[in-house]
Design a protein around this motif. Sequence first.
Motif, mmCIF file in Angstrom:
data_model
loop_
_atom_site.group_PDB
_atom_site.id
_atom_site.type_symbol
_atom_site.label_atom_id
_atom_site.label_comp_id
_atom_site.label_asym_id
_atom_site.label_seq_id
_atom_site.Cartn_x
_atom_site.Cartn_y
_atom_site.Cartn_z
ATOM 1 N N TYR A 127 21.259 104.431 100.141
ATOM 2 C CA TYR A 127 20.834 105.784 100.492
ATOM 3 C C TYR A 127 20.232 106.528 99.295
ATOM 4 O O TYR A 127 19.139 107.099 99.383
ATOM 5 N N GLU A 128 20.929 106.518 98.191
ATOM 6 C CA GLU A 128 20.441 107.280 97.036
ATOM 7 C C GLU A 128 19.127 106.706 96.520
ATOM 8 O O GLU A 128 18.197 107.455 96.180
ATOM 9 N N GLU A 129 19.023 105.389 96.458
ATOM 10 C CA GLU A 129 17.806 104.763 95.935
ATOM 11 C C GLU A 129 16.597 105.035 96.822
ATOM 12 O O GLU A 129 15.502 105.321 96.333
ATOM 13 N N GLU A 130 16.789 104.965 98.152
ATOM 14 C CA GLU A 130 15.642 105.060 99.044
ATOM 15 C C GLU A 130 15.379 106.467 99.554
ATOM 16 O O GLU A 130 14.228 106.836 99.810
ATOM 17 N N TYR A 131 16.423 107.275 99.725
ATOM 18 C CA TYR A 131 16.246 108.600 100.328
ATOM 19 C C TYR A 131 16.655 109.733 99.375
ATOM 20 O O TYR A 131 15.854 110.593 99.048
ATOM 21 N N ASP A 132 17.922 109.765 99.004
ATOM 22 C CA ASP A 132 18.464 110.795 98.128
ATOM 23 C C ASP A 132 18.173 112.196 98.653
ATOM 24 O O ASP A 132 17.827 113.110 97.896
ATOM 25 N N ASP A 133 18.302 112.365 99.987
ATOM 26 C CA ASP A 133 18.067 113.662 100.621
ATOM 27 C C ASP A 133 19.358 114.452 100.739
ATOM 28 O O ASP A 133 20.465 113.894 100.730
ATOM 29 N N THR A 134 19.223 115.765 100.897
ATOM 30 C CA THR A 134 20.358 116.597 101.277
ATOM 31 C C THR A 134 20.679 116.340 102.743
ATOM 32 O O THR A 134 19.903 115.712 103.478
ATOM 33 N N TYR A 135 21.830 116.833 103.181
ATOM 34 C CA TYR A 135 22.219 116.693 104.582
ATOM 35 C C TYR A 135 21.162 117.287 105.506
ATOM 36 O O TYR A 135 20.710 116.640 106.458
ATOM 37 N N GLU A 136 20.729 118.503 105.219
ATOM 38 C CA GLU A 136 19.769 119.173 106.087
ATOM 39 C C GLU A 136 18.450 118.400 106.156
ATOM 40 O O GLU A 136 17.884 118.194 107.234
#
Length: 279
Positions: free
Chosen positions: A106-115
Amino acid sequence: MPTTADEADRSVIDEAREAVRVERRRTADEREAFRAFRGRVESVPTEAVSPGGSPATAGVADVTASPSGSGTPADARAGGPATPPGSGLVAVRDAYAETVMSVPHYEEEYDDTYERSVAAELGPELAYALTRGSGYHPEYGRALFDAVDDAIEERDRLVERLRVETESLDRASSRLGAVRREIETLDATVPEGGFGALDACRARAGVLVEDCDRIAARRQRAIAEHGRELRLDDDVVDLPTYLYQNVSATYPVLAAVGAVGDRLDGLTRRTERAMARVG
């Protein structure tokens, strides 16, 4: 690192295979994470809106009919504390963070906030409701289940297309390998061959060019089929563009076909020069 053109055109398909393997594993992880999220959310009660406009707990599992026919929250009926307004949204958020946002990549590919993640995966309107709404209302729950089911189905389709993509890469690699081996055999004919042998060599090289054309055409059909089966983002041209961003060629099979074609062109030129000498 590849040191020859032959090694390079083999390497690009090997790179593509590895990219597909990684994407297939990640997609399967995401699919299972969404399934786990759905299971978690099924136990979260929704909150009805009271006449005054504030949320009141009214989860289906927590409501029983009173003798008069009205529904009363189970906690309130038992004299226990009612669920705090908005706690359903917190439970949904926690479930999402502990499943969808906890896949290994998740962190490597997206690293988005919940929203941002919910907006990208489930849609901006639902994201707004889940992050800024006053409570987890029944209509939010219905919309959430529909969106999660869509996310699961989307990953099911992608896993299947990645399986097909692996088969396409393997098939092309095998057929190109056969062409390469025959080129090596024909190469050995050029220095010592007589006119007849060289003429046969040139004719066979022409047949191998046609084989390469068929490999390329089949590959183009596979790419088109991916496009029909998948719902790609507007900024993604096709599946190879999405998959092979970090590979040395965006279209690895076509690049390998082109490299083999260059070898065939060179073989034909050498053969014709040798025919001119012995003729």
